[in-house]
Scaffold this active site. Structure first.
Site, PDB file in Angstrom:
ATOM      1  N   GLU A  40       0.876  -1.172   0.000  1.00 35.08           N
ATOM      2  CA  GLU A  40       0.000   0.000   0.000  1.00 35.08           C
ATOM      3  C   GLU A  40       0.907   1.214   0.000  1.00 35.08           C
ATOM      4  O   GLU A  40       1.787   1.307   0.854  1.00 35.08           O
ATOM      5  CB  GLU A  40      -0.786   0.054   1.319  1.00 35.08           C
ATOM      6  CG  GLU A  40      -2.038  -0.754   1.378  1.00 35.08           C
ATOM      7  CD  GLU A  40      -2.657  -0.631   2.767  1.00 35.08           C
ATOM      8  OE1 GLU A  40      -2.532  -1.606   3.537  1.00 35.08           O
ATOM      9  OE2 GLU A  40      -3.224   0.431   3.078  1.00 35.08           O
ATOM     10  N   ARG A 266       4.738 -12.683   9.951  1.00 38.61           N
ATOM     11  CA  ARG A 266       5.453 -11.463   9.622  1.00 38.61           C
ATOM     12  C   ARG A 266       6.717 -11.362  10.463  1.00 38.61           C
ATOM     13  O   ARG A 266       6.849 -12.024  11.484  1.00 38.61           O
ATOM     14  CB  ARG A 266       4.566 -10.240   9.838  1.00 38.61           C
ATOM     15  CG  ARG A 266       4.085 -10.061  11.273  1.00 38.61           C
ATOM     16  CD  ARG A 266       2.923  -9.086  11.365  1.00 38.61           C
ATOM     17  NE  ARG A 266       3.305  -7.742  10.995  1.00 38.61           N
ATOM     18  CZ  ARG A 266       2.784  -7.077   9.953  1.00 38.61           C
ATOM     19  NH1 ARG A 266       1.870  -7.618   9.210  1.00 38.61           N
ATOM     20  NH2 ARG A 266       3.163  -5.850   9.686  1.00 38.61           N
ATOM     21  N   LYS A 276       3.647   0.366   9.850  1.00 33.52           N
ATOM     22  CA  LYS A 276       3.702   1.649   9.149  1.00 33.52           C
ATOM     23  C   LYS A 276       2.990   2.739   9.934  1.00 33.52           C
ATOM     24  O   LYS A 276       3.443   3.873   9.963  1.00 33.52           O
ATOM     25  CB  LYS A 276       3.093   1.503   7.757  1.00 33.52           C
ATOM     26  CG  LYS A 276       4.160   1.168   6.723  1.00 33.52           C
ATOM     27  CD  LYS A 276       3.621   1.292   5.332  1.00 33.52           C
ATOM     28  CE  LYS A 276       2.933   0.013   4.936  1.00 33.52           C
ATOM     29  NZ  LYS A 276       2.394   0.034   3.585  1.00 33.52           N
TER      30      LYS A 276
HETATM   31  P1  ATP Z   1       2.288  -2.493   8.325  1.00 35.87           P
HETATM   32  O1  ATP Z   1       1.741  -3.603   9.158  1.00 35.87           O
HETATM   33  O2  ATP Z   1       3.707  -2.155   8.587  1.00 35.87           O
HETATM   34  O3  ATP Z   1       1.412  -1.270   8.311  1.00 35.87           O
HETATM   35  P2  ATP Z   1       1.157  -3.449   5.895  1.00 35.87           P
HETATM   36  O4  ATP Z   1       0.921  -4.892   5.940  1.00 35.87           O
HETATM   37  O5  ATP Z   1      -0.018  -2.570   6.042  1.00 35.87           O
HETATM   38  O6  ATP Z   1       2.331  -3.072   6.855  1.00 35.87           O
HETATM   39  P3  ATP Z   1       1.572  -3.369   3.085  1.00 35.87           P
HETATM   40  O7  ATP Z   1       2.051  -2.243   2.280  1.00 35.87           O
HETATM   41  O8  ATP Z   1       0.172  -3.798   2.952  1.00 35.87           O
HETATM   42  O9  ATP Z   1       1.897  -3.004   4.572  1.00 35.87           O
HETATM   43  O10 ATP Z   1       2.552  -4.587   2.916  1.00 35.87           O
HETATM   44  C1  ATP Z   1       2.906  -5.137   1.683  1.00 35.87           C
HETATM   45  C2  ATP Z   1       3.256  -6.570   1.875  1.00 35.87           C
HETATM   46  O11 ATP Z   1       4.296  -6.703   2.827  1.00 35.87           O
HETATM   47  C3  ATP Z   1       2.087  -7.350   2.392  1.00 35.87           C
HETATM   48  O12 ATP Z   1       2.004  -8.556   1.663  1.00 35.87           O
HETATM   49  C4  ATP Z   1       2.401  -7.600   3.837  1.00 35.87           C
HETATM   50  O13 ATP Z   1       1.844  -8.803   4.264  1.00 35.87           O
HETATM   51  C5  ATP Z   1       3.931  -7.634   3.815  1.00 35.87           C
HETATM   52  N1  ATP Z   1       4.464  -7.234   5.114  1.00 35.87           N
HETATM   53  C6  ATP Z   1       4.190  -6.117   5.815  1.00 35.87           C
HETATM   54  N2  ATP Z   1       4.824  -6.116   7.002  1.00 35.87           N
HETATM   55  C7  ATP Z   1       5.533  -7.264   7.064  1.00 35.87           C
HETATM   56  C8  ATP Z   1       6.398  -7.866   8.032  1.00 35.87           C
HETATM   57  N3  ATP Z   1       6.666  -7.271   9.192  1.00 35.87           N
HETATM   58  N4  ATP Z   1       6.952  -9.071   7.745  1.00 35.87           N
HETATM   59  C9  ATP Z   1       6.694  -9.670   6.576  1.00 35.87           C
HETATM   60  N5  ATP Z   1       5.893  -9.175   5.625  1.00 35.87           N
HETATM   61  C10 ATP Z   1       5.312  -7.985   5.849  1.00 35.87           C
HETATM   62 MG    MG Z   2      -1.544  -4.029   4.490  1.00 36.38          MG
END
Ligand code: ATP
Ligand code: MG
Length: 570
Positions: A40, A266, A276
């Site tokens: 995102e 994760r 984020k």
């Molecule tokens: P955050 O939890 O930091 O806000 P998010 O999941 O909202 O992150 P996205 O931009 O949606 O952020 O993430 C893109 C991809 O990265 C998704 O497939 C998500 O599952 C993966 N991702 C995000 N954080 C992690 C993490 N800590 N470890 C592994 N994969 C991650």
């Molecule tokens: Mg997300």
């Protein structure tokens, strides 16, 4: 395509790779592997995203497949083109390439709308006028079934008309939503008629004001995957409960491509936060100097700190992929960059807290160019010359007037080695009369020890780093400690608010350091080892020709090895 990771010759194996290997064997998806990384654009990428990037791009590369980059831009109020650009450059920096397969969910808005219409026509979606609060109340709990919305049985015609008017902007934000018609008593709360579309009059960074309705993540994601022909849709564990919805939407719409969603744990890393939302807060409230602050766990922060892409890829390889949540020790990430820099970073001499040393028996105005190894671990990296003269600087903490036991460095009357230079002996300590602070040391040198070798087998217990006062150049050096004082700052037991655990000493700035003259040409972003002090990187933002600024990437102390040893003993 060869694997990018160089230090791990064994190909990785984990439960996801095993599933994919089985699928290939069974010729599922005609043996093809198509993955995607779907960020995102609402923040910069962090080290957790690196885990997902290495996994998705890695698996594709290992199986002759492809991996798409898709911006999941369905929530325009939090998104920005600055984030889109930073994400693209961070992925490239990490060493991965989406070729010409850069996609945006917003490119599919028209098709997604048509899919929604199709669901309505099937009687599988309806426009609901309950408020968001009412929807929550009607949803029920884990122990109680939900209550059906009074709008649930609207006719297909009415729903089609209302949905069209939602799109046309006839209703205010929040006036109604489109919901899937599934099962209000499902044990899985997500399946209790989830929202698919909502009204939001927000300007979108790509579609402008064209749309005032936006698809929800659950609706947009599975269909985008399907339209791109994704075979394995890899995501993090928090989406496990959403999988039945992912499958329901694709089944109901009878799409040709039905990707398999697979969840993994994760990355959690100690002494930092990987959310984020929290990182945005730190940036917006000024707790750090931007997304690329070298204390941030963002890829841009780690890059500015001096981390190499190889070290981050190796880290992701080492931590592996599992189905259970865990916390990875920051010491492992530091170990990985140390291991990489040990091989490639040239050694230099630098003094962080200078103490003047005058070699009384060394001729004034005399300068010698002494040979020094650029990397004792790798002779192919060659040698250089460092100037030696009568007035030098050594590290203040390498001298003690009253040395305690086990302090083997310089002290009155004691002889030590200066790296690549000579043995010196301290003969006098000069102090400020008022403050008692040591201002300079007088020493003598033994000309027969040139190069740091003793001609008569005489032993000294310490080798110090040094620079020539007249030849060295001034530099600012920034030393970093853990960003948080708690191993898990998000743990409510540690603190009410994660920001209460911020380490007030996470940055120490030293402004009058002295570095050897060869660093005059050091380019922003270049890395080196200051002997005995750690690995450093020329700051890419604040360093200039008139002012050298270094960030310490990591010290030389291998705390990871210690942790490993302690664990083996247990
Ligand atoms: P955050 O939890 O930091 O806000 P998010 O999941 O909202 O992150 P996205 O931009 O949606 O952020 O993430 C893109 C991809 O990265 C998704 O497939 C998500 O599952 C993966 N991702 C995000 N954080 C992690 C993490 N800590 N470890 C592994 N994969 C991650
Ligand atoms: Mg997300």
């Amino acid at each position: 395509m060869p694997k990018l990771n160089s230090t791990n010759p064994e190909p990785s194996s984990d439960f996801i790779r095993n599933i994919i290997a089985e699928d290939i064997k069974a010729n599922k998806n005609d043996g093809k592997v198509v993955t995607r990384f779907p960020p995102e654009p609402n923040g910069y990428l962090h080290i957790g995203h690196a885990k997902s990037i290495c996994l998705n791009f890695g698996i594709a590369a290992e199986n002759n497949g492809i991996c798409n980059l898709r911006f999941d831009d369905t929530n325009p109020s939090k998104e920005d083109v600055e984030y889109v650009e930073s994400i693209k450059s961070d992925i490239k920096w990490l060493g991965f390439d989406w070729s010409d397969r850069l996609y945006y969910t917003s490119d599919y808005f028209e098709q997604l709308y048509r899919f929604a219409v199709q669901l309505i026509k099937k009687g599988k979606a309806y426009v609901c006028n309950l408020s968001s609060e009412e929807i929550r109340k009607y949803r029920g709990t884990l122990t109680e079934p939900g209550i059906e919305s009074p709008y649930r049985n609207r006719s297909v015609e009415e729903n089609l008309d209302l949905f069209e008017r939602m799109r046309a902007g006839e209703f205010e934000d929040g006036f109604c939503v489109l919901r899937a018609k599934i099962d209000m008593s499902s044990p899985n709360l997500i399946m209790r008629d989830p929202a698919l579309y909502r009204i939001r009059r927000v300007y979108h960074h790509r579609t402008g004001d064209k749309w005032c309705i936006y698809p929800m993540y659950d609706f947009g994601h599975c269909l985008s995957d399907s339209m791109e022909g994704i075979t394995h849709s890899i995501c993090t564990l928090e989406f496990e409960n959403n999988r039945p919805l992912y499958d329901w939407i694709l089944d109901e719409l009878e799409v040709e491509c039905h990707p398999q969603q697979i969840e993994f744990a994760r990355l959690n890393l100690s002494y930092t936060v990987l959310s984020k939302r929290k990182l945005v807060e730190l940036v917006e409230k000024g707790h750090v100097n931007g997304w690329d602050d070298p204390r941030m766990p963002t890829l841009s922060g780690l890059r500015r700190r001096g981390y190499t892409p190889e070290s981050i890829r190796n880290f992701c390889d080492r931590i592996g992929v599992a189905k259970r949540d865990s916390m990875v020790d920051m010491a492992l990430l530091e170990y990985c960059v140390r291991e990489d820099l040990n091989k490639q970073a040239p050694r230099v001499l630098a003094v962080l807290r200078p103490l003047k040393v005058i070699i009384d028996n060394y001729p004034e105005d005399f300068v010698e160019e002494l040979g020094a190894l650029n990397n004792p671990e790798d002779p192919s990296m060659g040698t250089r010359k460092v100037p030696f003269s009568r007035v030098l600087y050594i590290e203040r903490e390498d001298f003690r007037e009253d040395p305690p036991k086990k302090f083997y460095r310089l002290a009155p009357g004691r002889e030590v080695r200066l790296r690549y230079a000579y043995f010196i002996t301290c003969v006098e300590v000069v102090k400020d009369e008022q403050t008692g602070e040591i201002i300079e040391l007088h020493c003598t040198y033994d000309p027969k020890t040139k190069g740091g070798d003793s001609p008569d087998g005489r032993k000294v217990k310490a080798t110090l780093h040094w620079v020539s006062a007249a030849h060295s150049i001034e530099a600012e050096v920034r030393l970093y400690d853990y960003f948080f004082t708690a191993a898990n700052p998000s743990d409510k037991k540690e603190a009410e608010d994660f920001k209460d655990c911020l380490n007030p000493n996470s940055l120490e700035t030293l402004t009058s350091c002295r570095v050897e003259p060869s660093l005059k040409k050091a380019r922003p972003g270049s890395r080196c080892q200051f002997e005995r002090l750690g690995y450093f990187c020329v700051d890419s933002v604040d360093s200039s020709e008139s002012k050298l600024v270094f960030n310490r990437t990591v010290t030389l102390r291998d705390t990871w090895a210690k942790i490993q040893k302690a664990q083996k003993k247990k």
